[in-house]
Design an enzyme around this catalytic site. Sequence first.
Site, short mmCIF file in Angstrom:
data_model
loop_
_atom_site.label_atom_id
_atom_site.label_comp_id
_atom_site.label_asym_id
_atom_site.label_seq_id
_atom_site.Cartn_x
_atom_site.Cartn_y
_atom_site.Cartn_z
N HIS A 338 0.85 -1.19 0.00
CA HIS A 338 0.00 0.00 0.00
C HIS A 338 0.88 1.23 0.00
O HIS A 338 1.82 1.33 0.79
CB HIS A 338 -0.91 0.00 1.23
CG HIS A 338 -1.73 1.24 1.37
ND1 HIS A 338 -1.57 2.13 2.42
CD2 HIS A 338 -2.72 1.76 0.60
CE1 HIS A 338 -2.42 3.13 2.29
NE2 HIS A 338 -3.14 2.93 1.19
N SER A 339 0.60 2.18 -0.90
CA SER A 339 1.28 3.46 -0.94
C SER A 339 2.79 3.26 -1.11
O SER A 339 3.22 2.59 -2.05
CB SER A 339 0.95 4.26 0.33
OG SER A 339 1.41 5.57 0.24
N LEU A 340 3.60 3.80 -0.21
CA LEU A 340 5.05 3.66 -0.33
C LEU A 340 5.48 2.20 -0.26
O LEU A 340 6.51 1.82 -0.85
CB LEU A 340 5.74 4.47 0.78
CG LEU A 340 7.26 4.48 0.78
CD1 LEU A 340 7.81 5.12 -0.48
CD2 LEU A 340 7.80 5.20 2.01
N SER A 342 4.19 -0.27 -1.77
CA SER A 342 4.18 -0.84 -3.12
C SER A 342 5.44 -0.46 -3.88
O SER A 342 5.98 -1.25 -4.65
CB SER A 342 2.94 -0.37 -3.88
OG SER A 342 2.97 1.04 -4.06
N PHE A 493 -1.70 -1.17 -4.07
CA PHE A 493 -2.89 -0.42 -3.68
C PHE A 493 -2.52 1.05 -3.48
O PHE A 493 -1.64 1.37 -2.68
CB PHE A 493 -3.49 -0.96 -2.37
CG PHE A 493 -3.76 -2.44 -2.36
CD1 PHE A 493 -4.27 -3.07 -3.49
CD2 PHE A 493 -3.50 -3.20 -1.24
CE1 PHE A 493 -4.51 -4.43 -3.49
CE2 PHE A 493 -3.75 -4.56 -1.22
CZ PHE A 493 -4.25 -5.18 -2.36
#
Length: 700
Positions: A338-340, A342, A493
């Site tokens: 998720h976010s960073l 990923s 995500f």
Amino acid sequence: MATAEQPQPPRAGGEAAEPEPGGGYEPVVPHWFYCRAADGRERWVPFSSQDSERLEEAFGAGGAQAEVVVPTSGGRYDVRLQQRQRVAVYWEEEVSEVRRCTWFYKGDKDNKYIPYSETFSEELEEAYRIAVTLDEWKKKLESPSREIIILHNPKLMVHYQPVATSDDWGSTPTEQGRPRTVKRGVENIAADIPSGEPLQIDHLVFVVHGIGPACDIRFRSIVQCVNDFRNVSLSMLQAHFRKAQEQQQIGRVEFLPVNWHSSLHSTGVDVDLERITLPSINRLRHFINDTILDVFFYNSSTYCQTIVDTVASEMNRLHQLFLQRNPLFKGGVSIAGHSLGSLILFDLLTNQKAAPEQDEQGTEGSRTSSGSRGVEEVKEVLKQLELSEYCEVFEREKMDRQALFLCVQENLKEMGIPLGPRMKLLNYISSQKEMQDQGAAAAGHSREHRAPPGPPSEHDLDGRSCQYRDVGLGQVSANYPQLNYKPCIFFAFGSPIGMFLTVRGVKRIDPNYSLPTCKGFFNIFHPFDPVAYRIEPMIVPDVEFEPMLLPHHKGRKRMHLELKEGLTRMSVDLKNNLLGSLRVAWQSFTRASLPALEAASADPELEAEPGAEKQPDTKAEEPPPAAKEETPPINVGRLNGGNRIDYVLQEKPIESFNEYLFALQGHLCYWESEDTVLLVLKEIYQTQGITLDQPLPGSQ
């Protein structure tokens, strides 16, 4: 449940039903609970029916005296029966108290029932047994904390909590405080008891969080958010994979959180930051230091190494521990970020090395071709230097271009090359080496901070071909560890991967590029997520196309989206019909002059001509050919095995009123999104040949 508690016909005189003396008593059925602390308050949560039965079985077999450990909650927690402790297996968490519960009283704050201690519950049960057997009620018991419990009858039992421990007037605790309801047996307190999770695990997914310790709008940890994600997956399996479950083809997917934030901030950097942080707006500065700065830490070579080492070692540790606890597991492994998180996973995957057997298969087939290609290159060089008569000599010596560049004057002399041709070749070799040195020096200025590159694409990565760049271009210089397994699919995500690649200088991704050890890649985002960016336009920049719309988990589009599409389609149809009518009228006006119209009205043979003029009318009513044709499939390269990469969620109706109000929620919505979870499950089980009970409209 005791028969004395079952409803009985009323007696004469309207007296309450009571059990008959000497009979009607049945032992209470215990249920196991654990204490969970949240927001500074304790809450007792029941184990699932499956786990409670397993704990009761171990307790009945003498587990209370021996050191017995019972796995619960799908194997993610162990219960040490003798110590009555619940311990997390895969992550760090405070130890929870476990209790074998039979009697409960209602709390005064949230009206939740709280279990009595096991010792006092046994006293209550013994008093209840005597009261039922002898038909003697109004029993009064005092707890160790001087709280009074009175058993009036099987249906009315109250608990008095004293306001003061004692006073000079000698008042009893029963006269102080508000009475609370007492219940016997878990079936009487309306507790939400889950049935339990399937024992079979088909697939394992590691989930990496983004910036900061909190992962959602309620400031919950990655463990709590992944718990929600797992619970949603269980409900989606029951709703959309019911046939496969009934046929025992599938069990469930296990999701395990990967935490790197605590390791990063335990390096002492927080102390250094605190020393230089201004004292004003303290909470905001603390929030920035704890969350936003994680992005800058990742772009620092020192702390980037800490982050990637933590993520890789933690996933390898979890994988090894999971296999130890599940020796029969034969499923695959996927990863999600998720976010960073990923971006961290993407950088790790781009720097993974393919298996040696794959390298051998790739190089084995190219050895013969590269050898013959090298000889042909040398022939081209000799032809360019007008030395074609020496081709047989170089071919006999198996000389390719690389070997040619290693030659010195003595080597050429040993091959029998005369002085003139020898000087031509040496001059060519030296000039080519100078050109290569100049090109390497120019490329070095633009790649000062580039990490060790991942597997190169088919296109050259130096200045000779700037159309495609290696996806590892611009990465922070770090030694990226290797994973102990090959992930099947990578789910991102709310991911900023596209933005970071662009900032690093990667304008286009080679369509032939794929992650070395992972063949699946899905970029999932909310339309209002301010952190999310697309990937497909970097592969196909010349074509404008929308991301794939994720179908609703109930098999339809949201109503407001359908309404919006219907209105758009209606306005387009009205516009096309109006333009078509105007076009036909204008054509008929310009083609027929005034004399021709007069002649047409006088000559009856020309009355059929207006019918011919009406043909465009019928054609204008038909939809244009472009509207009839389906949009051709878009080739988005091999990054996801030729399948689409970008998937967009459908916003909720309330979110469509104002995009800015729900921007933050859009970035944190994935943990409880049924549509996101269903796509993850669909793609995972598709690798095993298992599909949804009914395909969702619009799904790929």
